[in-house]
Motif scaffolding. Sequence first.
Motif, short mmCIF file in Angstrom:
data_model
loop_
_atom_site.label_atom_id
_atom_site.label_comp_id
_atom_site.label_asym_id
_atom_site.label_seq_id
_atom_site.Cartn_x
_atom_site.Cartn_y
_atom_site.Cartn_z
N GLU A 1 -12.55 7.34 4.43
CA GLU A 1 -12.37 6.39 3.26
C GLU A 1 -12.43 7.02 1.82
OE1 GLU A 1 -14.80 4.74 6.74
OE2 GLU A 1 -14.70 6.65 5.80
N GLU A 2 -12.96 8.25 1.65
CA GLU A 2 -12.97 9.07 0.39
C GLU A 2 -11.69 9.48 0.18
OE1 GLU A 2 -17.37 10.75 0.00
OE2 GLU A 2 -16.05 11.87 1.32
N ALA A 3 -10.87 10.04 1.35
CA ALA A 3 -9.72 10.61 1.25
C ALA A 3 -8.69 9.74 0.79
CB ALA A 3 -9.20 11.28 2.63
N ALA A 4 -8.85 8.55 1.25
CA ALA A 4 -7.74 7.58 0.87
C ALA A 4 -7.55 6.82 -0.27
CB ALA A 4 -7.96 6.31 1.82
N GLY A 5 -8.56 7.25 -1.20
CA GLY A 5 -8.70 6.92 -2.55
C GLY A 5 -7.92 8.06 -3.52
N TYR A 6 -7.50 9.32 -2.97
CA TYR A 6 -6.89 10.07 -4.01
C TYR A 6 -5.58 10.07 -4.05
CZ TYR A 6 -11.79 12.33 -3.89
OH TYR A 6 -13.11 12.74 -4.22
N PRO A 7 -4.68 10.26 -3.27
CA PRO A 7 -3.36 10.42 -3.69
C PRO A 7 -2.59 9.91 -4.82
CG PRO A 7 -3.48 9.98 -1.14
CD PRO A 7 -4.99 9.56 -1.98
N GLY B 1 0.78 -1.30 0.07
CA GLY B 1 0.10 -0.02 -0.01
C GLY B 1 0.82 1.32 -0.06
N LEU B 2 0.29 2.19 -0.81
CA LEU B 2 0.90 3.57 -0.85
C LEU B 2 0.16 4.62 -0.38
CD1 LEU B 2 2.33 3.18 -4.56
CD2 LEU B 2 3.53 2.95 -2.51
N ASP B 3 -1.14 4.54 -0.47
CA ASP B 3 -2.10 5.91 0.06
C ASP B 3 -2.82 5.47 1.41
OD1 ASP B 3 -1.62 6.48 -2.30
OD2 ASP B 3 -3.46 6.14 -3.43
N VAL C 1 -5.26 13.97 7.99
CA VAL C 1 -4.34 13.98 6.90
C VAL C 1 -4.83 13.00 6.06
CG1 VAL C 1 -2.82 15.67 8.08
CG2 VAL C 1 -2.50 12.94 7.78
N PHE C 2 -4.40 13.10 4.70
CA PHE C 2 -4.27 11.87 3.69
C PHE C 2 -2.88 12.21 3.04
CE2 PHE C 2 -6.54 15.29 1.46
CZ PHE C 2 -6.40 14.92 0.00
N GLY C 3 -2.41 11.27 2.49
CA GLY C 3 -1.38 11.13 1.71
C GLY C 3 -0.65 9.96 0.95
N GLU C 4 0.56 10.06 0.76
CA GLU C 4 1.22 9.04 0.27
C GLU C 4 2.60 8.60 1.17
OE1 GLU C 4 3.47 8.43 -3.96
OE2 GLU C 4 1.51 8.38 -4.12
N GLY C 5 2.87 7.12 1.33
CA GLY C 5 3.84 6.86 1.97
C GLY C 5 4.20 5.32 1.63
#
Length: 297
Positions: A114-120, A64-66, A87-91
């Motif tokens: 849930e919505e935020a995790a789908g964006y990065p 996983g990245l997001d 926050v939401f982002g990538e790692g």
Amino acid sequence: MRKVSFAVFGGPEVLRLVDAEEPHAGPGQIRVAVRAAGVNPVDWRIREGQFQEAHPVELPSGVGLDAAGVVDEVGAGIEGVEVGDHVFGEGSSTYAEFAVLSAWIHMPEGLTFEEAAGYPSVMETALRVIHEVGVRPGQTLLVSGASGGVGSAVLQIARDRGIRVIGTAGATNQDYLRDLGAVATPYGEGWVERVRRLGRVDAALDLAGSGVIRELVELTGDPRKVVSIADLGAPEFGVRFSGVAGSVPEALAETVGLISRGRLHIPVERSYTLAEAAKAHTDSQAGHTRGRRVIVI
């Protein structure tokens, strides 16, 4: 903590839910208590070992990245974010109860975890390929595989920029594409002629990897006007395979801007638990997604 991991490359069955040591934020990083993690095609491609030559993964590896979550640790040199922020982002290794992020942004009001995790990754990819294919306002972009996460983002970014989009997807997703501003046409026999009847195609994106590169080159008349994120054989036709990420912070900032202006919304098609990660990958590989899939912790 619990996290999803794999010790060998292979199918969804190699994924295991394991107990692991908690990661910690280093300089320039933050750690979040993960509330949701995005499920992306790149996740299962990495799990299968497809990118091992270009981007080696050391086994055992997390997945996983997001992610979207609550900040609970801030690394050295970080300003503008505090413990408790959403926050939401990538790692990395985001299918877990805790994850370290290297790029992030505060969640806009009204956006769920849930919505935020789908964006990065989706937005970074969509913005990158629109730039790489060189399509301009007033031109027409053909998007093959337009109903998934990246396709949903591309359609809405294009609409905001004044780019006309012809989108191909399954028969059940035609109204979905129209709702996002695209001229929709289904896959299947005769799809090339159906696209021709819809007008000139200035550029094209292959987002599904369904073996249509030759046809996309034919429709645009120039392999340099086609970009793929899903067909590793695209370079054989002179077509660019886009696999190197651009600026994630810039993509996140544009994401929040579009959401705040009411110009972007990618629905969550289905949520899974950590224990259902293999099922999430199986469904992702099967395609026909409308929007995003996420894992909820």
